[in-house]
Design a protein around this motif. Sequence first.
Motif, PDB file in Angstrom:
ATOM      1  N   MET A  26       0.853  -1.203   0.000  1.00 21.61           N
ATOM      2  CA  MET A  26       0.000   0.000   0.000  1.00 21.61           C
ATOM      3  C   MET A  26       0.881   1.241   0.000  1.00 21.61           C
ATOM      4  SD  MET A  26      -3.251   1.027   2.320  1.00 21.61           S
ATOM      5  CE  MET A  26      -2.697   1.418   3.951  1.00 21.61           C
ATOM      6  N   TYR A  27       0.497   2.228  -0.818  1.00 23.02           N
ATOM      7  CA  TYR A  27       1.248   3.490  -0.904  1.00 23.02           C
ATOM      8  C   TYR A  27       0.288   4.639  -0.658  1.00 23.02           C
ATOM      9  CZ  TYR A  27       4.476   7.028  -2.745  1.00 23.02           C
ATOM     10  OH  TYR A  27       5.304   8.113  -2.873  1.00 23.02           O
ATOM     11  N   LEU A  28       0.678   5.532   0.239  1.00 20.36           N
ATOM     12  CA  LEU A  28      -0.122   6.732   0.506  1.00 20.36           C
ATOM     13  C   LEU A  28       0.746   7.952   0.236  1.00 20.36           C
ATOM     14  CD1 LEU A  28      -2.591   8.256   1.783  1.00 20.36           C
ATOM     15  CD2 LEU A  28      -1.523   7.883   4.016  1.00 20.36           C
ATOM     16  N   CYS A  29       0.226   8.891  -0.568  1.00 23.07           N
ATOM     17  CA  CYS A  29       0.987  10.107  -0.836  1.00 23.07           C
ATOM     18  C   CYS A  29       1.132  10.887   0.471  1.00 23.07           C
ATOM     19  CB  CYS A  29       0.293  10.977  -1.881  1.00 23.07           C
ATOM     20  SG  CYS A  29       0.184  10.153  -3.464  1.00 23.07           S
ATOM     21  N   GLY A  30       2.360  11.150   0.836  1.00 21.91           N
ATOM     22  CA  GLY A  30       2.628  11.814   2.116  1.00 21.91           C
ATOM     23  C   GLY A  30       2.755  13.318   1.970  1.00 21.91           C
ATOM     24  N   GLU A 207       7.967  11.547  -8.573  1.00 19.92           N
ATOM     25  CA  GLU A 207       8.545  11.158  -7.274  1.00 19.92           C
ATOM     26  C   GLU A 207       7.809   9.935  -6.719  1.00 19.92           C
ATOM     27  OE1 GLU A 207       8.451  14.466  -4.597  1.00 19.92           O
ATOM     28  OE2 GLU A 207       9.608  15.757  -5.929  1.00 19.92           O
ATOM     29  N   CYS A 208       6.473  10.015  -6.695  1.00 20.48           N
ATOM     30  CA  CYS A 208       5.696   8.924  -6.100  1.00 20.48           C
ATOM     31  C   CYS A 208       5.824   7.649  -6.938  1.00 20.48           C
ATOM     32  CB  CYS A 208       4.230   9.320  -5.963  1.00 20.48           C
ATOM     33  SG  CYS A 208       3.983  10.514  -4.639  1.00 20.48           S
ATOM     34  N   SER A 209       5.771   7.798  -8.285  1.00 18.85           N
ATOM     35  CA  SER A 209       5.892   6.614  -9.142  1.00 18.85           C
ATOM     36  C   SER A 209       7.201   5.888  -8.878  1.00 18.85           C
ATOM     37  CB  SER A 209       5.842   7.022 -10.623  1.00 18.85           C
ATOM     38  OG  SER A 209       4.527   7.307 -11.009  1.00 18.85           O
ATOM     39  N   PRO A 232      -4.575  16.202 -11.008  1.00 16.52           N
ATOM     40  CA  PRO A 232      -3.804  15.407 -11.965  1.00 16.52           C
ATOM     41  C   PRO A 232      -2.859  14.378 -11.321  1.00 16.52           C
ATOM     42  CG  PRO A 232      -2.736  17.515 -11.654  1.00 16.52           C
ATOM     43  CD  PRO A 232      -3.952  17.523 -10.766  1.00 16.52           C
ATOM     44  N   HIS A 233      -2.602  14.488 -10.003  1.00 21.50           N
ATOM     45  CA  HIS A 233      -1.471  13.731  -9.445  1.00 21.50           C
ATOM     46  C   HIS A 233      -1.558  12.226  -9.706  1.00 21.50           C
ATOM     47  CE1 HIS A 233       1.996  12.936  -7.061  1.00 21.50           C
ATOM     48  NE2 HIS A 233       1.343  12.365  -6.072  1.00 21.50           N
ATOM     49  N   HIS A 234      -2.675  11.619  -9.331  1.00 22.21           N
ATOM     50  CA  HIS A 234      -2.751  10.157  -9.488  1.00 22.21           C
ATOM     51  C   HIS A 234      -2.930   9.739 -10.942  1.00 22.21           C
ATOM     52  CE1 HIS A 234      -3.743   9.527  -4.958  1.00 22.21           C
ATOM     53  NE2 HIS A 234      -2.500   9.849  -5.194  1.00 22.21           N
ATOM     54  N   GLU A 235      -3.645  10.538 -11.697  1.00 19.67           N
ATOM     55  CA  GLU A 235      -3.776  10.232 -13.134  1.00 19.67           C
ATOM     56  C   GLU A 235      -2.368  10.184 -13.751  1.00 19.67           C
ATOM     57  OE1 GLU A 235      -7.176  10.156 -14.827  1.00 19.67           O
ATOM     58  OE2 GLU A 235      -5.770   8.869 -15.887  1.00 19.67           O
ATOM     59  N   ASN A 236      -1.539  11.139 -13.378  1.00 20.27           N
ATOM     60  CA  ASN A 236      -0.192  11.221 -13.950  1.00 20.27           C
ATOM     61  C   ASN A 236       0.729  10.120 -13.419  1.00 20.27           C
ATOM     62  OD1 ASN A 236      -1.199  13.386 -15.269  1.00 20.27           O
ATOM     63  ND2 ASN A 236      -0.002  14.939 -14.192  1.00 20.27           N
ATOM     64  N   GLU A 237       0.620   9.830 -12.132  1.00 18.54           N
ATOM     65  CA  GLU A 237       1.401   8.712 -11.566  1.00 18.54           C
ATOM     66  C   GLU A 237       1.062   7.426 -12.310  1.00 18.54           C
ATOM     67  OE1 GLU A 237       1.266   7.775  -7.417  1.00 18.54           O
ATOM     68  OE2 GLU A 237       1.235   9.849  -6.812  1.00 18.54           O
ATOM     69  N   CYS A 238      -0.241   7.243 -12.499  1.00 19.07           N
ATOM     70  CA  CYS A 238      -0.759   6.037 -13.143  1.00 19.07           C
ATOM     71  C   CYS A 238      -0.204   5.914 -14.561  1.00 19.07           C
ATOM     72  CB  CYS A 238      -2.288   6.177 -13.153  1.00 19.07           C
ATOM     73  SG  CYS A 238      -3.141   4.705 -13.593  1.00 19.07           S
TER      74      CYS A 238
HETATM   75 ZN    ZN Z   1       1.762  10.786  -4.818  1.00 21.42          ZN
END
Ligand code: ZN
Length: 458
Positions: A26-30, A207-209, A232-238
């Motif tokens: 599990m990953y949570l954006c901090g 960074e998150c990816s 956009p953050h998760h769309e872009n990470e994805c």
């Molecule tokens: Zn993130």
Amino acid sequence: MTIQLHDTLKGRKVPFEPLREGEVTMYLCGPTVYNYAHIGNARPAVVFDLLARILRRRYKLTFARNITDVDDKIIAASQESGEPIEAITARYAKVYNDDMGALGVQPPDIEPYATQHIDVMIAMIEKLIDEGHAYVAEGHVLFDVGSHENYGELSKRDLREMIAGSRVEVAPYKKAAQDFVLWKPSDDEQPGWDSPWGRGRPGWHIECSAMAEKHLGDTIDIHAGGQDLVFPHHENECAQSSCAHGGAPFARYWLHNGFLSIDETKMSKSLGNVLLVHDLVESIPGEVIRLALLSAHYRQPLDWSAETIASARRMLDRLYGAVRGIEVSAEARAAAEVPESLVTALEDDINTPKALAEFFELARTLNKSNDPAEMEVLAAQMYAAGDLMGLLGSDPEAWFTGEVKGDVASDEIEALIARRNEARANKDWAAADGFRDQLGDMGITIEDGPDGTTWRRS
Ligand code: ZN
Ligand code: AMP
């Protein structure tokens, strides 16, 4: 029953099955560490801490929550105050962990710092360029959203509509307005790292990816965050992760918490209604704040007001009141199971309102019991439920006498009552009423009886 979770990508509640049997990632954006966390920021931390606790009952969980310690907002804060970036980020990362700890948030298994993963980010960006998903332009590297067929899938946006509707001034080096930065150049004043594209720094999304890939693998089970991060953050990470991993899905389940408002108003600096966790924990016990954050279902909006706090305090008074004065042996505690109905509620997409109702049901049963052996078993179950939800961690006696950190100390209350009684003895009714009001403002109700004045937290 398997655990049920609401997946943003599928748009509905689905049974949870991890990629590898018995194990969950599990990953949570901090946090971006340049200031104090507000009570809205605490909601994902608390909600997904509870999910981690729920998952750990069944699985071997590896939970990562990152620290974003390179970001333009941090650079701006450093330029404004003159304090070095490293000093700012180290201080606020510690404050964040201390504040979340006060809310019963357990440390994640892994807490990766962005600045310690620049090499992983560069490798991922190189891969995206090689595969035709990113391009270099004027010292920047941009992700080419047109190269990814599924772009917009998570946030349910149609890329063609986005392009047609975009009115923003597009940087000349971009192929399309929606293309986002993977790497950007740094000047001498800005933090930077050497890269194939010159000295620069990463964009936020990569960074998150990169940190998720390094610590949890190409496909992770659960990715979580607040609902504003969907786009956009998760769309872009994805998009980045999936394109860097030959089309493999990035996350099997996407979870997002709803937003917290203050007195029915959006929290914002300009309105001056931003409540910092750091300040709140000075006057309100962390457990009260935690329970208040868990009182609504995590996907629903949550309004924060004086009543939210008062109601959470009353709920905890009921729970602590039920176990108060009951001796529970270590054996009884070790043998106790959380009631099945409460677990079922939590495993049903973290249904905290239902779980709390079950918790109160258990407290009612305990209150009704007169059999000491049964009372010990029930009290032990209350503590087991408390351990699962991150509640009932204080000594019940200390809870009621105000020795729990954040509560008004009982000697302060007694001193005010003594001063009121003195005023009454002097027939100074205005002063006496003043002390009563002062106590009322502190959440203390007093009652005068034949044996003197008693008080309780209201
Ligand atoms: Zn993130
Ligand atoms: P930020 O520092 O803005 O990236 O936010 C950190 C985390 O807090 C993210 O998961 C956000 O979605 C979440 N968040 C920010 N504001 C709120 C709010 N008012 N209510 C709930 N979650 C929030």
